[in-house]
Scaffold this active site. Structure first.
Site, PDB file in Angstrom:
ATOM      1  N   CYS A 127      68.704  22.788  39.222  1.00  0.00           N
ATOM      2  CA  CYS A 127      69.462  23.928  38.503  1.00  0.00           C
ATOM      3  C   CYS A 127      68.898  24.390  37.242  1.00  0.00           C
ATOM      4  CB  CYS A 127      70.768  23.708  38.948  1.00  0.00           C
ATOM      5  SG  CYS A 127      71.591  25.286  39.427  1.00  0.00           S
TER       6      CYS A 127
ATOM      7  N   HIS B 242      70.417  21.549  44.245  1.00  0.00           N
ATOM      8  CA  HIS B 242      70.704  20.164  43.934  1.00  0.00           C
ATOM      9  C   HIS B 242      70.584  19.530  45.173  1.00  0.00           C
ATOM     10  CE1 HIS B 242      73.194  21.116  40.113  1.00  0.00           C
ATOM     11  NE2 HIS B 242      73.529  22.046  41.212  1.00  0.00           N
TER      12      HIS B 242
ATOM     13  N   GLU C 210      70.601  15.942  45.107  1.00  0.00           N
ATOM     14  CA  GLU C 210      71.501  14.749  44.958  1.00  0.00           C
ATOM     15  C   GLU C 210      72.342  15.462  45.777  1.00  0.00           C
ATOM     16  OE1 GLU C 210      71.802  17.199  41.108  1.00  0.00           O
ATOM     17  OE2 GLU C 210      70.004  17.018  42.048  1.00  0.00           O
TER      18      GLU C 210
END
Length: 231
Positions: free
Chosen positions: A102, A205, A207
């Site tokens: 990002c 993202h 994660e």
């Protein structure tokens, strides 16, 4: 919360033998601003030792680095405050494996199509990735979404994961791809994951979805860097 290796990370675990891809490898997470904690947890899940990076000395101690999501303008400003901009550029030029997610993609891009202007100066990037990126191209916070993405193969000795769950939050997208850049995934025809040499960048993202496959790739790339260092 990342608690176990994802399916793809587990596949990579098998590719590199009995140890997890990142066992014993120090991988930094730029810790000036943004979603640092989630990346730290993902690195631990793949066996790497996460190292928060705020100083040049900490950067010099790692063999891989994550540039996390957050506010790209704030991170760029803090890179100057903490005297990290030039050491980061030198590390990238020297082959340090880096994953930018990002805002991290924006920071790695050579050109920002719509740079913010802060105190009369245009937003700065670290560079190294031969692309032009547009900030917030997928809309505002309320336009956030997630989806599964198939990733094209990249790299010779360390192939990346084949799929990933992607979370898009005020996400950038790539407007132009230059020479040497491989497009790994697109959304609505726009590149959202790319690779160039030692750099991988995503608009999304991983994660935030509990994904660790890209972290496993980064840890393995860092491990190869350690293995190739003269004794």
């Amino acid at each position: 919360m990342v608690s176990t290796l994802s399916t793809e990370a587990a596949r990579l675990h098998g590719t590199w033998g009995a140890q997890a891809p990142g066992d014993g490898v120090r991988v930094g997470v730029l810790a000036l601003q943004g979603d640092v904690r989630e990346h730290v947890e993902a690195l631990r899940a793949v066996g790497a030792e996460p190292v928060p990076v705020r100083r040049a000395s900490e950067l010099a101690s790692v063999d891989g680095l994550i540039l996390p999501g957050g506010e790209s303008t704030a991170i760029a400003h803090l890179l100057r405050v903490f005297e990290l901009m030039e050491p980061l550029r030198a590390a990238i030029a020297g082959g340090l494996p880096v994953l930018g997610t990002c805002a991290g993609m924006i920071l790695l891009s050579d050109t920002i199509a719509d740079p913010a202007v802060v105190r009369g100066q245009e937003q700065e990037s670290i560079g190294g990735l031969n692309v032009t990126v547009r900030r917030n191209a997928f809309g505002r916070q309320v336009d956030s979404f997630e989806q599964d993405l198939e990733l094209a193969a990249w790299g010779a000795s360390l192939p990346g994961p084949s799929s990933v769950r992607a979370v898009f939050i005020r996400a950038p997208r790539i407007e132009e791809v230059g020479e040497g850049v491989s497009v790994l995934a697109t959304v609505d025809g726009h590149p959202v994951a790319v690779a160039q040499g030692n750099l991988v960048a995503t608009s999304f993202h991983p994660e935030s979805a509990g994904e660790t496959a890209l972290h496993a790739w980064l840890a393995a790339a860092a491990g190869e860097r350690v293995a190739g260092r003269p004794a």
